[in-house]
Design an enzyme around this catalytic site. Sequence first.
Site, PDB file in Angstrom:
ATOM      1  N   ASN A 108       0.693  -1.159   0.210  1.00  0.00           N
ATOM      2  CA  ASN A 108      -0.050   0.011   0.188  1.00  0.00           C
ATOM      3  C   ASN A 108       1.264   1.025  -0.334  1.00  0.00           C
ATOM      4  O   ASN A 108       2.072   1.633   0.772  1.00  0.00           O
ATOM      5  CB  ASN A 108      -1.022  -0.187   1.076  1.00  0.00           C
ATOM      6  CG  ASN A 108      -1.659  -1.464   1.289  1.00  0.00           C
ATOM      7  OD1 ASN A 108      -2.226  -1.813   0.545  1.00  0.00           O
ATOM      8  ND2 ASN A 108      -2.351  -1.808   2.635  1.00  0.00           N
ATOM      9  N   VAL A 109       0.568   1.984  -0.616  1.00  0.00           N
ATOM     10  CA  VAL A 109       0.501   3.520  -0.673  1.00  0.00           C
ATOM     11  C   VAL A 109       0.311   4.367  -0.180  1.00  0.00           C
ATOM     12  O   VAL A 109       0.689   5.877   0.201  1.00  0.00           O
ATOM     13  CB  VAL A 109       1.483   3.838  -2.216  1.00  0.00           C
ATOM     14  CG1 VAL A 109       2.177   3.127  -2.582  1.00  0.00           C
ATOM     15  CG2 VAL A 109      -0.327   4.200  -2.543  1.00  0.00           C
ATOM     16  N   ASP A 110      -0.646   4.149   1.459  1.00  0.00           N
ATOM     17  CA  ASP A 110      -1.338   4.923   1.405  1.00  0.00           C
ATOM     18  C   ASP A 110      -0.542   5.745   2.895  1.00  0.00           C
ATOM     19  O   ASP A 110      -0.905   6.726   3.282  1.00  0.00           O
ATOM     20  CB  ASP A 110      -3.191   4.867   1.851  1.00  0.00           C
ATOM     21  CG  ASP A 110      -2.775   4.003   1.642  1.00  0.00           C
ATOM     22  OD1 ASP A 110      -1.694   3.184   3.687  1.00  0.00           O
ATOM     23  OD2 ASP A 110      -3.793   2.523   2.053  1.00  0.00           O
ATOM     24  N   HIS A 125       6.201  -0.169  -2.820  1.00  0.00           N
ATOM     25  CA  HIS A 125       5.410   0.525  -4.145  1.00  0.00           C
ATOM     26  C   HIS A 125       5.704   2.113  -3.663  1.00  0.00           C
ATOM     27  O   HIS A 125       4.896   2.137  -4.858  1.00  0.00           O
ATOM     28  CB  HIS A 125       4.199   0.087  -4.398  1.00  0.00           C
ATOM     29  CG  HIS A 125       3.822  -1.113  -4.483  1.00  0.00           C
ATOM     30  ND1 HIS A 125       2.827  -2.164  -4.606  1.00  0.00           N
ATOM     31  CD2 HIS A 125       4.652  -2.890  -5.059  1.00  0.00           C
ATOM     32  CE1 HIS A 125       2.595  -3.062  -5.222  1.00  0.00           C
ATOM     33  NE2 HIS A 125       3.756  -3.307  -5.801  1.00  0.00           N
ATOM     34  N   CYS A 133      12.422  14.824  -6.832  1.00  0.00           N
ATOM     35  CA  CYS A 133      12.534  15.753  -7.892  1.00  0.00           C
ATOM     36  C   CYS A 133      13.092  14.315  -9.533  1.00  0.00           C
ATOM     37  O   CYS A 133      14.249  13.419  -9.160  1.00  0.00           O
ATOM     38  CB  CYS A 133      14.097  16.022  -7.529  1.00  0.00           C
ATOM     39  SG  CYS A 133      14.439  17.422  -8.782  1.00  0.00           S
ATOM     40  N   GLY A 193      -5.234  -9.014   3.746  1.00  0.00           N
ATOM     41  CA  GLY A 193      -5.746  -8.308   2.783  1.00  0.00           C
ATOM     42  C   GLY A 193      -4.654  -8.276   1.730  1.00  0.00           C
ATOM     43  O   GLY A 193      -5.107  -6.845   0.943  1.00  0.00           O
ATOM     44  N   SER A 195      -4.723 -10.193  -2.369  1.00  0.00           N
ATOM     45  CA  SER A 195      -4.964 -10.780  -3.351  1.00  0.00           C
ATOM     46  C   SER A 195      -3.928 -11.874  -3.405  1.00  0.00           C
ATOM     47  O   SER A 195      -4.440 -13.276  -3.889  1.00  0.00           O
ATOM     48  CB  SER A 195      -5.728 -10.374  -3.739  1.00  0.00           C
ATOM     49  OG  SER A 195      -4.747 -10.390  -5.513  1.00  0.00           O
ATOM     50  N   PRO A 220     -10.616 -11.811   3.939  1.00  0.00           N
ATOM     51  CA  PRO A 220     -12.516 -12.342   3.425  1.00  0.00           C
ATOM     52  C   PRO A 220     -12.422 -13.193   2.767  1.00  0.00           C
ATOM     53  O   PRO A 220     -13.278 -14.024   2.928  1.00  0.00           O
ATOM     54  CB  PRO A 220     -13.273 -10.897   3.327  1.00  0.00           C
ATOM     55  CG  PRO A 220     -12.049 -10.442   3.133  1.00  0.00           C
ATOM     56  CD  PRO A 220     -10.505 -10.492   3.104  1.00  0.00           C
ATOM     57  N   ALA A 237      -9.672  -7.713   7.909  1.00  0.00           N
ATOM     58  CA  ALA A 237      -7.772  -7.994   9.031  1.00  0.00           C
ATOM     59  C   ALA A 237      -8.553  -6.861  10.345  1.00  0.00           C
ATOM     60  O   ALA A 237      -7.694  -6.954  11.205  1.00  0.00           O
ATOM     61  CB  ALA A 237      -7.172  -6.278   8.554  1.00  0.00           C
TER      62      ALA A 237
END
Length: 248
Positions: A108-110, A125, A133, A193, A195, A220, A237
Site C-alpha cells: 500500500n502507498v497510503d 510501491h 525530484c 488483506g 489477493s 475475507p 483485517a
Amino acid sequence: MIPAMPSDSLMQDARERVQAARSVTILTGAGISADSGVPTFRGADGLWRNFRAEDLATPEAFERDPRLVWEWYNWRRELIATKAPNAAHEAMAAFELRCPAFWLITQNVDGLHRQAGSMKLSEMHGNIWKVRCTACGQVSDDRSVPIALLPACQSCGGLLRPHIVWFGESLDLNDLRHCHQALQATDCLLVVGTSGVVYPAAGFASVAKDAGAVVIEINPDPTPQSDLVDLALRGRAKDLVPALLQAG
C-alpha cells in the site's frame, strides 16, 4: 458478504503459532486499507475522469502530461487524507514493539502504517506522501493537501513526481533484498488483506514456506495462496489482526 469470525480453536491455534515465533514478518495489501475506507484506485473504484489507474500511473503518462497525473494524485491524496489507521494497523504497530525480530512489508502507498506508528517496514510501491525530484533525485515528505500544481523541488527547482513505483518501473533492489532477508529468516509470516496475484509479493508466501516458516493468511475470501498457507482465517483485517496479535 463477510464470513463469520473463525472458530475459537482456529484463532487459538493461530495465536499460539505467532506467540511461539522468535521472528515475525507481515505482508499487507489493499484489504487492510479498505477497512479504513481507502478505495483501491484500480478498477471501478479507481475510475477518475474516465481514466484508469493504468492510464495515469506510468512514466510515459507523466512525461506526456505531468499536470494531469498530478491532478489525479492530488485527488487521491485528498481522499486518503480523510482516512485514519484502523485497529489492524494499530495492532501491528504495537506488536512491533514487543517483537524484537519483526518486519512489515506493505504493498500500500497510503502511509497508514507509518501513521499508526510502524517503523520497521518496507513500502514496496512507495508512499503517496513522499515526492521525488525528477532532476536531482531527492526524496522528501510532502503532506500538502491540495498540493501545488506543478510542484517544484526546493533544492534545485526541478519538477517533482510522486514517490511511487509506477507500472513499467522496477522495485527498489535494496528494498527487495531487505524483504527477502526478512522472509528467509522469519518463523511466521502473516499475509493480510492481499489477493496474492501481484508479483513479486505473490511469491513471498512460498519464499517463507521454503525457509520453514508458518504462514497464516487473513482475508475475507480465498485467494490463490490459500492452498499454500498453514492457516487461513476468513474475515476482515480490522477484526482478526488485533485478536491474533493481542498481548499475553
